[in-house]
Design a protein around this motif. Structure first.
Motif, PDB file in Angstrom:
ATOM      1  N   LEU A 120      -4.953   4.645 -12.575  1.00 34.71           N
ATOM      2  CA  LEU A 120      -3.682   4.076 -12.129  1.00 34.71           C
ATOM      3  C   LEU A 120      -3.534   4.141 -10.611  1.00 34.71           C
ATOM      4  CD1 LEU A 120      -1.201   5.410 -14.848  1.00 34.71           C
ATOM      5  CD2 LEU A 120      -2.493   3.272 -14.809  1.00 34.71           C
ATOM      6  N   VAL A 121      -4.348   4.974  -9.950  1.00 36.54           N
ATOM      7  CA  VAL A 121      -4.313   5.042  -8.484  1.00 36.54           C
ATOM      8  C   VAL A 121      -5.707   4.727  -7.948  1.00 36.54           C
ATOM      9  CG1 VAL A 121      -2.437   6.722  -8.472  1.00 36.54           C
ATOM     10  CG2 VAL A 121      -4.795   7.525  -8.392  1.00 36.54           C
ATOM     11  N   ASP A 122      -5.752   4.291  -6.697  1.00 35.54           N
ATOM     12  CA  ASP A 122      -7.016   3.838  -6.119  1.00 35.54           C
ATOM     13  C   ASP A 122      -7.871   4.978  -5.579  1.00 35.54           C
ATOM     14  OD1 ASP A 122      -6.916   0.613  -5.836  1.00 35.54           O
ATOM     15  OD2 ASP A 122      -4.911   1.469  -5.748  1.00 35.54           O
ATOM     16  N   ASP A 123      -7.227   6.042  -5.101  1.00 35.01           N
ATOM     17  CA  ASP A 123      -7.998   7.175  -4.588  1.00 35.01           C
ATOM     18  C   ASP A 123      -7.082   8.380  -4.451  1.00 35.01           C
ATOM     19  OD1 ASP A 123     -10.174   8.598  -3.686  1.00 35.01           O
ATOM     20  OD2 ASP A 123     -10.751   7.108  -2.174  1.00 35.01           O
ATOM     21  N   ARG A 136       0.876  -1.170   0.000  1.00 39.08           N
ATOM     22  CA  ARG A 136       0.000   0.000   0.000  1.00 39.08           C
ATOM     23  C   ARG A 136       0.917   1.224   0.000  1.00 39.08           C
ATOM     24  NH1 ARG A 136      -5.289  -0.829   1.311  1.00 39.08           N
ATOM     25  NH2 ARG A 136      -5.504   1.187   2.370  1.00 39.08           N
ATOM     26  N   ILE A 137       0.797   2.025  -1.053  1.00 39.07           N
ATOM     27  CA  ILE A 137       1.758   3.098  -1.303  1.00 39.07           C
ATOM     28  C   ILE A 137       1.047   4.447  -1.322  1.00 39.07           C
ATOM     29  CG2 ILE A 137       3.520   3.971  -2.894  1.00 39.07           C
ATOM     30  CD1 ILE A 137       3.632   1.094  -4.069  1.00 39.07           C
ATOM     31  N   GLY A 138       1.545   5.391  -0.546  1.00 37.85           N
ATOM     32  CA  GLY A 138       1.032   6.755  -0.554  1.00 37.85           C
ATOM     33  C   GLY A 138       1.994   7.675  -1.280  1.00 37.85           C
ATOM     34  N   VAL A 139       1.471   8.489  -2.198  1.00 41.59           N
ATOM     35  CA  VAL A 139       2.315   9.352  -3.026  1.00 41.59           C
ATOM     36  C   VAL A 139       1.840  10.794  -2.921  1.00 41.59           C
ATOM     37  CG1 VAL A 139       3.193   9.785  -5.349  1.00 41.59           C
ATOM     38  CG2 VAL A 139       2.698   7.441  -4.637  1.00 41.59           C
ATOM     39  N   ASP A 140       2.763  11.693  -2.666  1.00 39.66           N
ATOM     40  CA  ASP A 140       2.480  13.123  -2.669  1.00 39.66           C
ATOM     41  C   ASP A 140       2.232  13.583  -4.109  1.00 39.66           C
ATOM     42  OD1 ASP A 140       2.398  15.841  -1.723  1.00 39.66           O
ATOM     43  OD2 ASP A 140       4.446  16.065  -2.470  1.00 39.66           O
ATOM     44  N   LEU A 141       1.603  14.739  -4.270  1.00 37.33           N
ATOM     45  CA  LEU A 141       1.264  15.225  -5.613  1.00 37.33           C
ATOM     46  C   LEU A 141       2.216  16.323  -6.086  1.00 37.33           C
ATOM     47  CD1 LEU A 141      -0.728  15.092  -8.002  1.00 37.33           C
ATOM     48  CD2 LEU A 141      -2.098  16.834  -6.830  1.00 37.33           C
ATOM     49  N   ASP A 142       2.146  17.502  -5.454  1.00 38.93           N
ATOM     50  CA  ASP A 142       2.927  18.651  -5.914  1.00 38.93           C
ATOM     51  C   ASP A 142       4.416  18.445  -5.657  1.00 38.93           C
ATOM     52  OD1 ASP A 142       0.651  20.036  -6.739  1.00 38.93           O
ATOM     53  OD2 ASP A 142       0.307  20.820  -4.719  1.00 38.93           O
ATOM     54  N   ASN A 143       5.211  18.610  -6.706  1.00 36.92           N
ATOM     55  CA  ASN A 143       6.671  18.489  -6.651  1.00 36.92           C
ATOM     56  C   ASN A 143       7.148  17.062  -6.379  1.00 36.92           C
ATOM     57  OD1 ASN A 143       7.080  21.423  -6.940  1.00 36.92           O
ATOM     58  ND2 ASN A 143       6.184  21.492  -4.875  1.00 36.92           N
ATOM     59  N   THR A 144       6.214  16.114  -6.448  1.00 36.60           N
ATOM     60  CA  THR A 144       6.575  14.701  -6.358  1.00 36.60           C
ATOM     61  C   THR A 144       6.086  13.975  -7.610  1.00 36.60           C
ATOM     62  OG1 THR A 144       6.476  14.741  -3.939  1.00 36.60           O
ATOM     63  CG2 THR A 144       6.376  12.584  -4.995  1.00 36.60           C
ATOM     64  N   LEU A 145       4.795  14.093  -7.893  1.00 42.03           N
ATOM     65  CA  LEU A 145       4.276  13.609  -9.177  1.00 42.03           C
ATOM     66  C   LEU A 145       4.328  14.708 -10.237  1.00 42.03           C
ATOM     67  CD1 LEU A 145       1.109  11.412  -8.454  1.00 42.03           C
ATOM     68  CD2 LEU A 145       3.328  10.677  -9.318  1.00 42.03           C
ATOM     69  N   ILE A 146       3.960  15.925  -9.827  1.00 40.65           N
ATOM     70  CA  ILE A 146       3.907  17.037 -10.785  1.00 40.65           C
ATOM     71  C   ILE A 146       5.184  17.865 -10.694  1.00 40.65           C
ATOM     72  CG2 ILE A 146       2.605  19.014 -11.623  1.00 40.65           C
ATOM     73  CD1 ILE A 146       0.155  17.982 -10.226  1.00 40.65           C
ATOM     74  N   ILE A 165      13.142   4.897  -7.894  1.00 41.45           N
ATOM     75  CA  ILE A 165      12.084   4.427  -6.993  1.00 41.45           C
ATOM     76  C   ILE A 165      11.399   3.197  -7.579  1.00 41.45           C
ATOM     77  CG2 ILE A 165       9.846   5.026  -5.975  1.00 41.45           C
ATOM     78  CD1 ILE A 165      10.827   7.940  -5.848  1.00 41.45           C
ATOM     79  N   ASP A 166      11.119   3.247  -8.870  1.00 38.07           N
ATOM     80  CA  ASP A 166      10.485   2.134  -9.580  1.00 38.07           C
ATOM     81  C   ASP A 166      11.298   0.855  -9.388  1.00 38.07           C
ATOM     82  OD1 ASP A 166       9.383   0.380 -11.437  1.00 38.07           O
ATOM     83  OD2 ASP A 166       9.085   1.904 -12.961  1.00 38.07           O
ATOM     84  N   ASN A 167      12.598   0.956  -9.641  1.00 38.30           N
ATOM     85  CA  ASN A 167      13.459  -0.213  -9.533  1.00 38.30           C
ATOM     86  C   ASN A 167      13.557  -0.712  -8.099  1.00 38.30           C
ATOM     87  OD1 ASN A 167      16.261  -1.694  -9.618  1.00 38.30           O
ATOM     88  ND2 ASN A 167      15.649  -1.398 -11.745  1.00 38.30           N
ATOM     89  N   TYR A 168      13.606   0.218  -7.160  1.00 40.62           N
ATOM     90  CA  TYR A 168      13.740  -0.119  -5.739  1.00 40.62           C
ATOM     91  C   TYR A 168      12.502  -0.837  -5.208  1.00 40.62           C
ATOM     92  CZ  TYR A 168      13.881   0.839  -0.673  1.00 40.62           C
ATOM     93  OH  TYR A 168      13.837   0.738   0.700  1.00 40.62           O
ATOM     94  N   LEU A 169      11.313  -0.344  -5.560  1.00 36.21           N
ATOM     95  CA  LEU A 169      10.077  -0.910  -5.019  1.00 36.21           C
ATOM     96  C   LEU A 169       9.517  -2.062  -5.855  1.00 36.21           C
ATOM     97  CD1 LEU A 169       8.141   2.295  -3.868  1.00 36.21           C
ATOM     98  CD2 LEU A 169       9.352   0.642  -2.432  1.00 36.21           C
ATOM     99  N   LEU A 170       9.648  -1.966  -7.177  1.00 34.85           N
ATOM    100  CA  LEU A 170       8.988  -2.941  -8.050  1.00 34.85           C
ATOM    101  C   LEU A 170       9.952  -3.896  -8.735  1.00 34.85           C
ATOM    102  CD1 LEU A 170       6.372  -0.558  -9.742  1.00 34.85           C
ATOM    103  CD2 LEU A 170       6.154  -1.865  -7.609  1.00 34.85           C
ATOM    104  N   GLY A 171      11.248  -3.619  -8.628  1.00 39.52           N
ATOM    105  CA  GLY A 171      12.233  -4.526  -9.206  1.00 39.52           C
ATOM    106  C   GLY A 171      12.480  -4.282 -10.680  1.00 39.52           C
ATOM    107  N   ASP A 172      13.350  -5.110 -11.255  1.00 41.83           N
ATOM    108  CA  ASP A 172      13.686  -4.992 -12.672  1.00 41.83           C
ATOM    109  C   ASP A 172      12.451  -5.232 -13.540  1.00 41.83           C
ATOM    110  OD1 ASP A 172      16.352  -4.418 -12.287  1.00 41.83           O
ATOM    111  OD2 ASP A 172      17.004  -6.507 -12.429  1.00 41.83           O
ATOM    112  N   TYR A 173      12.497  -4.687 -14.745  1.00 44.29           N
ATOM    113  CA  TYR A 173      11.420  -4.941 -15.698  1.00 44.29           C
ATOM    114  C   TYR A 173      11.427  -6.416 -16.088  1.00 44.29           C
ATOM    115  CZ  TYR A 173      10.214  -0.066 -16.065  1.00 44.29           C
ATOM    116  OH  TYR A 173       9.767   1.198 -15.770  1.00 44.29           O
ATOM    117  N   HIS A 210      -0.515  -3.706  -6.574  1.00 45.10           N
ATOM    118  CA  HIS A 210      -0.308  -2.830  -5.424  1.00 45.10           C
ATOM    119  C   HIS A 210      -1.393  -1.750  -5.368  1.00 45.10           C
ATOM    120  CE1 HIS A 210       3.502  -4.811  -4.883  1.00 45.10           C
ATOM    121  NE2 HIS A 210       3.911  -4.444  -6.085  1.00 45.10           N
ATOM    122  N   LYS A 211      -1.668  -1.259  -4.181  1.00 40.45           N
ATOM    123  CA  LYS A 211      -2.630  -0.183  -3.979  1.00 40.45           C
ATOM    124  C   LYS A 211      -1.873   1.138  -3.835  1.00 40.45           C
ATOM    125  CE  LYS A 211      -6.374  -2.777  -3.706  1.00 40.45           C
ATOM    126  NZ  LYS A 211      -7.495  -2.667  -4.669  1.00 40.45           N
TER     127      LYS A 211
END
Length: 540
Positions: A127-130, A2-12, A193-201, A86-87
């Motif tokens: 792509l996100v749950d909420d 379960r992953i929480g992601v900030d919006l401003d200056n993190t996604l955008i 972050i992608d590689n760290y949390l989700l591993g290699d493609y 993942h959520k």
């Protein structure tokens, strides 16, 4: 997870939008350089600066937000996380209205941005749950805890280290700023972050991309080129077609390698160059492209015949480069000052690593910097008399170049035909830089005799319209060599530690050994430059 992601200056990513609006409002000049923080500092120092800054901020986060970019790799991370089960929740500290403008609902504008970027709200394929908007940072921390998250990703240290944040949460700081704290789990890129949390493609990622693209059914796929900047897979579709599927890992210095590569390949194909991949399709949100697969093997060593092919390729680019609307190549250097600035930038990027690595600090302080100071004086003194060390060479002497040219981007088929790949850094540059970089690229392993042949061949192409070519090359090659010393030390950049280590599969114990090996190579190159800079070793 379960992953929480900030919006401003993190996604955008807002920096380019802040500059665009600040320029159009007359708050900064067109040639302004600097990120959002520098723009904020500058505007706040103006008359009525705080009010003007808040007005600009309200505009960026309001109606202008539609022009903001997603951080490179962020949407692809969300796509992978969703399809791996993942959520993911977006949790943002965002008020409804700006301080000085209650006419625009900032939360509604943010939701529009998420919909436009196919993240949330545009269709049933979110792509996100909420998505949650909170009025204070304290409420944001409460929401993180209430969601019982395993991981949070945020750009603020005060959130990551908040005393009320659940201690069981793996808090990841997303930041490109130097922060002298070893205890923070910090990444400067979403690809890391992608590689760290989700591993290699994996094969499943390729299959899903091909399926979503409507191209067909994957019969087989395998990874054949995995590096820090991209990952490439060979994919067979419908028992008939073979493609190369490429995932790009962009960063703030190379904002859109995908777009640059596609534009350059289409351009070269238009002018008849066919020893390059053929473009098939691309997805700008997932930063992924599909090319025709070239059935050839990587070139292992350079010979005169292979150097001739490289020179002929660059000659064709020189001939077709007039009046073409390409920007500068990555890390282009059109003057002596540009080279010095490149070195200064790389030195600044390695400062934190110097604090944490005594052997690196000793090398930089006692060996590198003294030679750098000496070479700046020497290079200016020997710069061509008709040119100024500070002035940019005119467009007639610039050339189109792949920038990253070497055996690592060359393939050879069973008939001996050479193909070139990877045009992510393509653009205009001084051919002197292309010449120097080819000499110093470690994988090329050019000895002095082959180096002389390479330099003579490049001089034959470019000196006709640039009688200062050789003189500028001899004056600048030691400085380019210093750039390559620092490039070799990229392993020391703590900010990229996780990305590089994970992408290559190295264990932590191996990482220190790799860094020391790179340091020895940099020391060897520095010694070579020190011994030879006054007498150009590649003259016939």
């Amino acid at each position: 997870m379960r992953i929480g992601v900030d919006l401003d200056n993190t996604l955008i990513y807002y920096d380019r939008l802040f500059k665009k609006l600040a320029v159009s409002s007359g708050l900064v000049t067109q040639n302004w350089t600097g990120d959002k923080a520098k723009i904020r500092k500058h505007i706040r120092e103006l008359s009525n600066g705080e009010h003007r800054w808040q007005q600009l901020q309200g505009c960026v986060y309001g109606e202008a937000i539609e022009d903001a970019d997603a951080f490179s790799g962020a949407i692809r991370f969300l796509w992978r996380a969703k399809h791996k089960g993942h959520k993911v929740f977006i949790v943002s500290h965002k008020t409804k209205f700006a301080h000085h403008d209650s006419s625009v609902n900032l939360r509604e504008q943010a939701l529009k941005w998420l919909a436009n970027n196919k993240i949330y709200g545009a269709s049933t394929c979110n792509l996100v749950d909420d998505v949650f908007f909170l009025p204070t940072k304290e409420k944001k921390i409460e929401k993180f805890n209430d969601l019982k998250l395993d991981v949070i990703i945020d750009d603020l240290v005060e959130i990551i280290e908040h005393p009320f944040l659940d201690k069981h949460i793996n808090a990841i700081l997303f930041s490109s700023n130097d922060i002298e704290k070893n205890n923070l789990n910090r990444f400067s890129s979403w690809s890391g972050i992608d590689n760290y949390l989700l591993g290699d493609y994996e094969k499943s990622d390729c299959e899903l991309f091909i399926k979503d693209s409507g191209i067909g059914t994957v019969n087989s796929c395998c990874s054949y080129n995995k590096g820090g900047n991209s990952s490439v897979w060979k994919v067979e579709v419908n028992n008939k077609y073979v493609f190369s599927l490429k995932y790009y890992n962009n960063d703030l210095m190379h904002a859109d390698r995908r777009k640059t590569e596609i534009k350059s390949i289409k351009f070269m194909r238009q002018f008849g160059l066919d020893n390059i991949p053929d473009f098939v399709m691309t997805d700008k949100y997932l930063e992924t492209s599909l090319f025709s697969h070239i059935n050839a093997d990587p070139v292992q060593t350079l010979t005169k015949d292979r150097v001739d092919v490289v020179v002929n390729f660059l000659k064709k680019l020189k001939c077709m480069g007039r009046n073409q609307e390409f920007s500068l190549a990555s890390a282009a250097c059109l003057s002596g000052v540009d080279i010095v600035d490149q070195i200064d930038l790389r030195i600044s990027q390695i400062q934190t690593a110097c604090i944490l690595n005594a052997e690196l600090d000793t090398f930089i302080q006692q060996s590198f910097l003294p030679l750098f100071e000496r070479l700046k004086v020497w290079s200016k003194k020997h710069w061509p008399g008709n040119d100024d060390f500070n002035n940019v060479i005119d467009i007639e002497r610039q050339t189109l170049t792949p920038s990253d040219m070497g055996v690592h981007n060359m393939l050879e088929d069973c008939d001996g035909n050479i193909f070139f790949i990877d045009f992510e850094y393509f653009g205009f540059d001084d051919p002197v830089k292309t010449t120097s970089d080819f000499l110093f690229q470690p994988q090329n392993k050019i000895d002095v005799e082959l180096g002389k042949y390479w330099v003579a061949s490049m001089n034959k192409i470019f000196s006709g319209g640039d009688n200062a070519f050789m003189e500028r090359l001899m004056a600048s090659w030691p400085l380019y060599g210093l750039c390559w010393c620092l490039i070799m030390l990229n392993k020391y950049h703590e900010i990229n530690r996780q990305q590089r280590m994970q992408s290559k599969g190295h264990a932590q114990s191996e990482y220190s050994t790799i860094k020391l090996e790179k340091l020895k190579k940099a020391e060897k190159l520095l010694d070579f430059i020190k011994l030879n800079y006054q007498e150009f070793p590649y003259s016939k």
